[in-house]
Design a protein around this motif. Structure first.
Motif, short mmCIF file in Angstrom:
data_model
loop_
_atom_site.label_atom_id
_atom_site.label_comp_id
_atom_site.label_asym_id
_atom_site.label_seq_id
_atom_site.Cartn_x
_atom_site.Cartn_y
_atom_site.Cartn_z
N PRO A 93 0.83 -1.21 0.00
CA PRO A 93 0.00 0.00 0.00
C PRO A 93 0.86 1.26 0.00
CG PRO A 93 0.08 -0.94 2.21
CD PRO A 93 0.82 -1.90 1.31
N ALA A 94 0.39 2.27 -0.72
CA ALA A 94 1.11 3.54 -0.77
C ALA A 94 0.67 4.49 0.34
CB ALA A 94 0.91 4.21 -2.13
N GLY A 95 -0.29 4.07 1.13
CA GLY A 95 -0.79 4.90 2.23
C GLY A 95 -1.96 4.21 2.90
N PRO A 96 -2.73 4.93 3.71
CA PRO A 96 -3.89 4.33 4.38
C PRO A 96 -4.85 3.72 3.37
CG PRO A 96 -3.40 6.50 5.29
CD PRO A 96 -2.56 6.36 4.06
N THR A 104 -6.39 0.53 7.86
CA THR A 104 -7.26 -0.49 7.29
C THR A 104 -8.70 -0.02 7.38
OG1 THR A 104 -7.96 -1.81 9.20
CG2 THR A 104 -5.69 -2.10 8.45
N CYS A 105 -9.59 -0.72 6.66
CA CYS A 105 -11.01 -0.41 6.75
C CYS A 105 -11.62 -0.96 8.03
CB CYS A 105 -11.74 -0.99 5.53
SG CYS A 105 -11.37 -0.10 4.00
N PHE A 106 -10.80 -1.62 8.83
CA PHE A 106 -11.25 -2.15 10.11
C PHE A 106 -10.70 -1.31 11.26
CE2 PHE A 106 -10.84 -5.51 6.98
CZ PHE A 106 -12.13 -6.01 6.95
N GLY A 107 -10.22 -0.12 10.94
CA GLY A 107 -9.69 0.79 11.94
C GLY A 107 -8.18 0.73 12.03
N ASP A 108 -7.63 1.64 12.78
CA ASP A 108 -6.18 1.67 12.97
C ASP A 108 -5.77 0.69 14.05
OD1 ASP A 108 -4.84 3.33 11.18
OD2 ASP A 108 -5.52 5.14 12.21
N SER A 109 -4.59 0.18 13.91
CA SER A 109 -4.00 -0.69 14.93
C SER A 109 -2.55 -0.26 15.10
CB SER A 109 -4.08 -2.16 14.50
OG SER A 109 -3.41 -2.36 13.27
N PRO A 110 -1.92 -0.65 16.20
CA PRO A 110 -0.51 -0.28 16.37
C PRO A 110 0.29 -0.75 15.16
CG PRO A 110 -1.38 -1.23 18.39
CD PRO A 110 -2.43 -1.43 17.34
N PRO A 111 1.17 0.11 14.64
CA PRO A 111 1.94 -0.27 13.45
C PRO A 111 2.79 -1.50 13.70
CG PRO A 111 2.89 1.67 14.50
CD PRO A 111 1.57 1.43 15.16
N GLY A 112 2.76 -2.43 12.74
CA GLY A 112 3.57 -3.63 12.87
C GLY A 112 5.01 -3.35 12.51
N GLU A 113 5.87 -4.30 12.81
CA GLU A 113 7.29 -4.15 12.54
C GLU A 113 7.74 -4.87 11.27
OE1 GLU A 113 9.32 -2.17 14.01
OE2 GLU A 113 7.91 -1.52 15.55
N GLY A 114 6.78 -5.46 10.54
CA GLY A 114 7.13 -6.07 9.27
C GLY A 114 7.71 -7.46 9.34
N PHE A 115 7.60 -8.12 10.50
CA PHE A 115 8.17 -9.46 10.62
C PHE A 115 7.52 -10.45 9.64
CE2 PHE A 115 9.42 -7.86 14.86
CZ PHE A 115 10.76 -8.22 14.84
N TRP A 116 6.26 -10.18 9.30
CA TRP A 116 5.56 -11.10 8.41
C TRP A 116 6.29 -11.24 7.07
CZ3 TRP A 116 2.64 -11.01 3.80
CH2 TRP A 116 1.81 -12.12 3.61
N TRP A 117 6.97 -10.17 6.64
CA TRP A 117 7.68 -10.21 5.36
C TRP A 117 8.81 -11.24 5.38
CZ3 TRP A 117 12.64 -9.51 3.56
CH2 TRP A 117 12.77 -9.44 2.18
N LEU A 118 9.33 -11.54 6.56
CA LEU A 118 10.39 -12.55 6.65
C LEU A 118 9.92 -13.91 6.14
CD1 LEU A 118 12.02 -11.70 10.11
CD2 LEU A 118 12.97 -11.28 7.84
N GLU A 119 8.61 -14.15 6.17
CA GLU A 119 8.08 -15.38 5.59
C GLU A 119 8.43 -15.46 4.11
OE1 GLU A 119 6.57 -17.92 6.91
OE2 GLU A 119 5.87 -17.27 8.88
N GLN A 120 8.34 -14.33 3.43
CA GLN A 120 8.65 -14.30 2.00
C GLN A 120 10.14 -14.55 1.77
OE1 GLN A 120 6.67 -10.97 -0.15
NE2 GLN A 120 5.71 -10.50 1.81
#
Length: 212
Positions: A93-96, A104-120
């Motif tokens: 995403p380029a922004g919200p 997200t359309c489900f509201g804001d949440s604390p920003p993640g640290e991107g660990f999920w990308w390590l799966e890739q």
């Protein structure tokens, strides 16, 4: 778009009104950003442009997400579910994602640290381990065996320590430390692949320690 081929429109199960829901997921955090619908025309536009294009049911027209706001959704991967009647669209995403300016359309949440990308990254490393393509640095490390993998990991750990000390003295910025930490993480995952120790096993150990 990733090397995984997206499903063909002819293989998808479109609804009676010619639509299919698309669940949009952040490629870095794994967070679900929004859900919207596509028709065959918007799906073709998405495939051609590399950016998610929906079908607006209220306006009855194509809707290129971010065309006016600039908050586009660059496609990383598209997959269909087991019934081929829902799409999972992984994006950068380029922004919200929401028109209300929330992440997200489900509201804001604390920003993640991107660990999920390590799966890739792990997926790329394990594919290199299985296929051993020539000219790949990962292949070179794996062909060198555990001794080379361990030696490189020790070298990278030393580089992290040196960068951290320089950072404490104000001689380097955060980016420099991040670069060295990135090298360390990569080489650690290569060693894990070489020894066939899945990261999930390491995560399980951490969960056991912090749940006790």
């Amino acid at each position: 778009m990733s090397g995984v081929s997206p499903p063909r429109a002819s293989d998808l199960k479109w609804s009676a009104d010619g639509l299919i829901p698309g669940v949009v997921q952040d490629a870095r955090t794994g967070e679900v950003l929004m859900v919207a619908y596509l028709n065959r025309e918007s799906y073709a536009a998405t495939m051609e442009s590399g950016y998610v294009c929906f079908w607006s049911r209220s306006r009855q027209e194509l809707w290129l997400k971010g065309a006016t706001s600039g908050t586009t959704l660059e496609v990383v991967r598209i997959a269909a579910d087991c019934d081929a009647d829902t799409l999972l669209i992984t994006v950068r995403p380029a922004g919200p994602a929401c028109h209300r300016h929330t992440t997200t359309c489900f509201g804001d949440s604390p920003p993640g640290e991107g660990f999920w990308w390590l799966e890739q990254l792990w997926g790329v490393i394990t594919s290199r381990a299985a296929e051993r393509p020539a000219g790949s640095y990962t292949t070179c490390l794996l062909e060198g065996g555990v001794d080379l993998a361990c030696r490189k990991l020790m070298e990278e750990a030393t580089e992290v320590l040196m960068a951290a000390r320089d950072h404490a003295k104000g001689e380097v910025d955060n980016r420099r430390v991040a670069e060295e930490m990135a090298d360390l993480l990569y080489h650690l995952l290569v060693l894990a692949a070489d020894r066939e120790v899945r990261p999930l096993e390491t995560i399980a150990v951490l969960e056991e320690r912090f749940s006790s």
